[in-house]
Design a protein around this motif. Structure first.
Motif, PDB file in Angstrom:
ATOM      1  N   ALA A   1       0.839  -1.206   0.000  1.00  0.00           N
ATOM      2  CA  ALA A   1       0.000   0.000   0.000  1.00  0.00           C
ATOM      3  C   ALA A   1       0.873   1.256   0.000  1.00  0.00           C
ATOM      4  O   ALA A   1       0.583   2.222  -0.720  1.00  0.00           O
ATOM      5  N   MET A   2       1.937   1.273   0.792  1.00  0.00           N
ATOM      6  CA  MET A   2       2.837   2.437   0.827  1.00  0.00           C
ATOM      7  C   MET A   2       3.536   2.629  -0.518  1.00  0.00           C
ATOM      8  O   MET A   2       3.684   3.753  -0.984  1.00  0.00           O
ATOM      9  N   LEU A   3       3.954   1.546  -1.140  1.00  0.00           N
ATOM     10  CA  LEU A   3       4.586   1.643  -2.455  1.00  0.00           C
ATOM     11  C   LEU A   3       3.612   2.184  -3.497  1.00  0.00           C
ATOM     12  O   LEU A   3       3.979   3.012  -4.336  1.00  0.00           O
ATOM     13  N   PHE A   4       2.374   1.721  -3.444  1.00  0.00           N
ATOM     14  CA  PHE A   4       1.367   2.199  -4.382  1.00  0.00           C
ATOM     15  C   PHE A   4       1.114   3.692  -4.195  1.00  0.00           C
ATOM     16  O   PHE A   4       1.043   4.450  -5.173  1.00  0.00           O
ATOM     17  N   VAL A   5       0.961   4.146  -2.953  1.00  0.00           N
ATOM     18  CA  VAL A   5       0.732   5.564  -2.670  1.00  0.00           C
ATOM     19  C   VAL A   5       1.936   6.396  -3.116  1.00  0.00           C
ATOM     20  O   VAL A   5       1.786   7.468  -3.713  1.00  0.00           O
ATOM     21  N   ALA A   6       3.152   5.931  -2.845  1.00  0.00           N
ATOM     22  CA  ALA A   6       4.353   6.657  -3.255  1.00  0.00           C
ATOM     23  C   ALA A   6       4.445   6.746  -4.781  1.00  0.00           C
ATOM     24  O   ALA A   6       4.780   7.796  -5.332  1.00  0.00           O
ATOM     25  N   PHE A   7       4.137   5.655  -5.459  1.00  0.00           N
ATOM     26  CA  PHE A   7       4.177   5.653  -6.921  1.00  0.00           C
ATOM     27  C   PHE A   7       3.120   6.603  -7.486  1.00  0.00           C
ATOM     28  O   PHE A   7       3.402   7.367  -8.415  1.00  0.00           O
TER      29      PHE A   7
ATOM     30  N   ALA B   1       1.845   9.251  -6.026  1.00  0.00           N
ATOM     31  CA  ALA B   1       2.279  10.624  -5.757  1.00  0.00           C
ATOM     32  C   ALA B   1       3.362  11.056  -6.740  1.00  0.00           C
ATOM     33  O   ALA B   1       3.358  12.192  -7.230  1.00  0.00           O
ATOM     34  N   PHE B   2       4.277  10.153  -7.070  1.00  0.00           N
ATOM     35  CA  PHE B   2       5.345  10.467  -8.016  1.00  0.00           C
ATOM     36  C   PHE B   2       4.775  10.731  -9.407  1.00  0.00           C
ATOM     37  O   PHE B   2       5.180  11.680 -10.083  1.00  0.00           O
ATOM     38  N   VAL B   3       3.839   9.912  -9.832  1.00  0.00           N
ATOM     39  CA  VAL B   3       3.197  10.106 -11.141  1.00  0.00           C
ATOM     40  C   VAL B   3       2.451  11.431 -11.166  1.00  0.00           C
ATOM     41  O   VAL B   3       2.510  12.184 -12.146  1.00  0.00           O
ATOM     42  N   GLY B   4       1.745  11.753 -10.098  1.00  0.00           N
ATOM     43  CA  GLY B   4       1.041  13.040 -10.009  1.00  0.00           C
ATOM     44  C   GLY B   4       1.997  14.217 -10.109  1.00  0.00           C
ATOM     45  O   GLY B   4       1.728  15.207 -10.798  1.00  0.00           O
ATOM     46  N   TYR B   5       3.138  14.100  -9.423  1.00  0.00           N
ATOM     47  CA  TYR B   5       4.152  15.152  -9.490  1.00  0.00           C
ATOM     48  C   TYR B   5       4.673  15.322 -10.917  1.00  0.00           C
ATOM     49  O   TYR B   5       4.818  16.445 -11.402  1.00  0.00           O
ATOM     50  N   LEU B   6       4.949  14.218 -11.598  1.00  0.00           N
ATOM     51  CA  LEU B   6       5.452  14.292 -12.971  1.00  0.00           C
ATOM     52  C   LEU B   6       4.438  14.949 -13.910  1.00  0.00           C
ATOM     53  O   LEU B   6       4.810  15.756 -14.768  1.00  0.00           O
TER      54      LEU B   6
END
Length: 128
Positions: free
Chosen positions: A13-19, A21-26
């Motif tokens: 779940a943490m990896l999914f949320v981090a990924f 967030a990273f995609v949103g930032y990009l």
């Protein structure tokens, strides 16, 4: 529940949320860069349209104006261009076929020997 399952679910779940967030930032970063790039291009192209049409507006050569605008309208980011006389009446207008959303509208004075002889209005679109 086994210990393995207790660890895998929170970590996944943490990896999914981090990924996510990273995609949103990009995505936000790219759209910001695209907007900045379009604004810079709009500034440059507006000046170029005004400079290339000084002589044609001065001589009121509508055929040459239409040829100039035809070459500019080929640019994918330009939606429409209008050349106005000194009083603000449209002389020549070119635009893309169909409805195009306008992101930036630039108006640049066309000057000859320090005197305003007309204006160019250029509409830019970021639609693909």
């Amino acid at each position: 529940m086994r210990i393995r399952n207790k660890l895998i679910l929170p970590i996944a779940a943490m990896l999914f949320v981090a990924f996510a967030a990273f995609v949103g930032y990009l995505i936000l970063d790219q759209s910001r860069k695209q907007a900045t790039s379009l604004a810079a291009k709009a500034q440059t192209m507006s000046k170029l349209v005004a400079m290339t049409n000084v002589t044609t507006v001065w001589n009121f050569d509508t055929k040459a104006m239409e040829e100039n605008l035809s070459s500019f309208i080929e640019d994918a980011d330009i939606a429409s261009i209008r050349i106005l006389d000194g009083q603000g009446s449209a002389i020549v207008q070119k635009g893309k076929e169909g409805a195009v959303s306008v992101s930036i509208l630039k108006s640049v004075d066309i000057m000859k020997d320090g005197q305003k002889i007309g204006a160019a209005e250029i509409a830019f679109s970021d639609a693909v």
